[in-house]
Write an enzyme that holds these catalytic residues in place. Structure first.
Site, PDB file in Angstrom:
ATOM      1  N   TYR A  62       0.850  -1.190   0.000  1.00 31.21           N
ATOM      2  CA  TYR A  62       0.000   0.000   0.000  1.00 31.21           C
ATOM      3  C   TYR A  62       0.889   1.244   0.000  1.00 31.21           C
ATOM      4  CZ  TYR A  62      -3.612   3.209   2.006  1.00 31.21           C
ATOM      5  OH  TYR A  62      -4.474   4.242   2.275  1.00 31.21           O
ATOM      6  N   LYS A  79      -1.725  -1.241  -3.740  1.00 31.73           N
ATOM      7  CA  LYS A  79      -2.652  -0.123  -3.863  1.00 31.73           C
ATOM      8  C   LYS A  79      -1.770   1.098  -4.038  1.00 31.73           C
ATOM      9  CE  LYS A  79      -6.069   2.170  -0.783  1.00 31.73           C
ATOM     10  NZ  LYS A  79      -5.661   3.518  -0.924  1.00 31.73           N
TER      11      LYS A  79
HETATM   12  O1  MN9 Z   1      -6.506   5.530   0.332  1.00 31.38           O
HETATM   13  C1  MN9 Z   1      -7.743   7.455   0.226  1.00 31.38           C
HETATM   14  N1  MN9 Z   1      -6.659   8.254   0.678  1.00 31.38           N
HETATM   15  C2  MN9 Z   1      -6.542   8.635   1.940  1.00 31.38           C
HETATM   16  C3  MN9 Z   1      -7.287   6.140  -0.218  1.00 31.38           C
HETATM   17  O2  MN9 Z   1      -7.298   8.297   2.803  1.00 31.38           O
HETATM   18  C4  MN9 Z   1      -5.411   9.531   2.264  1.00 31.38           C
HETATM   19  C5  MN9 Z   1      -8.515   8.095  -0.897  1.00 31.38           C
HETATM   20  O3  MN9 Z   1      -9.683   7.340  -1.052  1.00 31.38           O
HETATM   21  C6  MN9 Z   1      -8.842   9.543  -0.590  1.00 31.38           C
HETATM   22  O4  MN9 Z   1      -9.462   9.669   0.650  1.00 31.38           O
HETATM   23  C7  MN9 Z   1      -9.752  10.137  -1.664  1.00 31.38           C
HETATM   24  C8  MN9 Z   1     -10.140  11.572  -1.351  1.00 31.38           C
HETATM   25  O5  MN9 Z   1      -9.022  12.422  -1.460  1.00 31.38           O
HETATM   26  O6  MN9 Z   1      -9.127  10.041  -2.881  1.00 31.38           O
END
Ligand code: MN9
Length: 302
Positions: A140, A167
């Site tokens: 990740y 990811k």
């Molecule tokens: O991991 C998420 N990133 C964080 C995925 O939480 C930092 C994303 O889903 C973001 O929350 C999303 C909104 O900026 O892209």
């Protein structure tokens, strides 16, 4: 000859929020209700206790409790990936073993956090997890972890048994594409930034894992299907509409706003863990009004 593919995770996978109280107890009823609703809109799995799930700041006990409830409600119906990254390494291993014992589909982890680690140390980290647990392991990459993954590192890390892919939560789609060429494409690449899911899918991502999927599972499933059907016009239209919501969320401490909107939709998920501030009561109505840009209940565009 049996061909075992690394592509274990496909489709739309909400980075599940954790309906949790400040004392660490899980709100079981609202968790189960939320899982059923998400599933009814066609999601293909759940990512449990990741960044969105606040896993890093939960106790191991609460994380196990979350995962066990998710497995009990949806295990067998869709993929369940347990994020096991923690500040303490032994705890990470404990969570990996627990995920295996409850039958999760896969485990996942950010690189070791807080301190700066060398590439060799990051390699040893994933190798140790792989040695301790036979589940598929999804790395990740995210800047929040403090230790980033690069294309070069991913190439090396893919040599570790059980590592299936990663990811990729960076807005760098050239690198995502380069990563997707490793192993002749037999690498599970998952899009991280929700704002650019259609870009990730265009460049070869097999799936998306994201926080805003909690609110818009059906719209994301439609976007995913449109990309798969090469209906770029529809995919872009959906991404634009979704992003209008996301733009409001990210201006309002993303997670607190997601939890507020879910609460308004009848999922009693509670607030974020301390010290993340909830949305102030006097600001809630206005925020909910500015989020009313899609039909959440029917998962349709307005
Ligand atoms: O991991 C998420 N990133 C964080 C995925 O939480 C930092 C994303 O889903 C973001 O929350 C999303 C909104 O900026 O892209």
């Amino acid at each position: 000859m049996i061909f075992l593919s690394n592509i274990k995770l496909k489709g739309i996978i909400p980075a599940l929020i954790s309906p949790i109280n400040q004392d660490g107890s899980i709100r079981y009823d609202s968790l189960r209700k939320l899982l059923c609703w998400e599933l009814s809109h066609g999601v293909s799995g759940f990512y449990v206790c990741g960044s969105t799930g606040e896993g890093i700041i939960m106790t191991a006990e609460s994380r196990k409790d979350m995962l066990e409830t998710v497995m009990d409600e949806v295990g067998g119906k869709c993929t369940v990936t347990a994020h096991i990254g923690a500040a303490n390494f032994n705890e990470t291993i404990e969570l990996a073993k627990h995920a295996e014992s409850v039958g999760a589909t896969a485990i996942s982890s950010v690189p070791p956090i807080y301190f700066k680690y060398t590439e060799d140390e990051i390699y040893s980290y994933y190798k140790a997890i792989s040695d301790a647990c036979s589940l598929p392991l999804l790395m990740y990459g995210i800047a929040l972890s403090g230790n980033n993954l690069t294309v070069y590192m991913v190439k090396k890390l893919m040599e570790i048994e059980n590592v299936i892919g990663l990811k990729w939560t960076y807005p760098d789609y050239f690198s995502l594409q380069q990563i997707k060429t490793i192993n002749n494409g037999d690498i599970n690449v998952v899009n991280g930034p929700d704002e650019t899911l259609c870009c990730g899918l265009m460049m070869g991502a097999d799936a998306g894992i994201g926080s805003t999927y909690n609110l818009m599972p059906g719209l994301y499933v439609k976007l995913y299907n449109a990309m798969r059907a090469s209906d770029i016009e529809l995919a872009r239209k959906l991404q634009y509409a979704i992003n209008a919501v996301t733009a409001v969320l990210v201006k309002n401490s993303t997670l607190a706003a997601i939890k507020l909107q879910l609460t308004a939709m009848g999922f009693d998920v509670g607030e974020c863990l301390n010290p993340r501030a909830p949305i102030a009561p006097e600001k809630q109505d206005e925020l909910l009004k500015s989020l009313a840009l899609v039909d959440y209940e029917r998962q349709e565009l307005l």
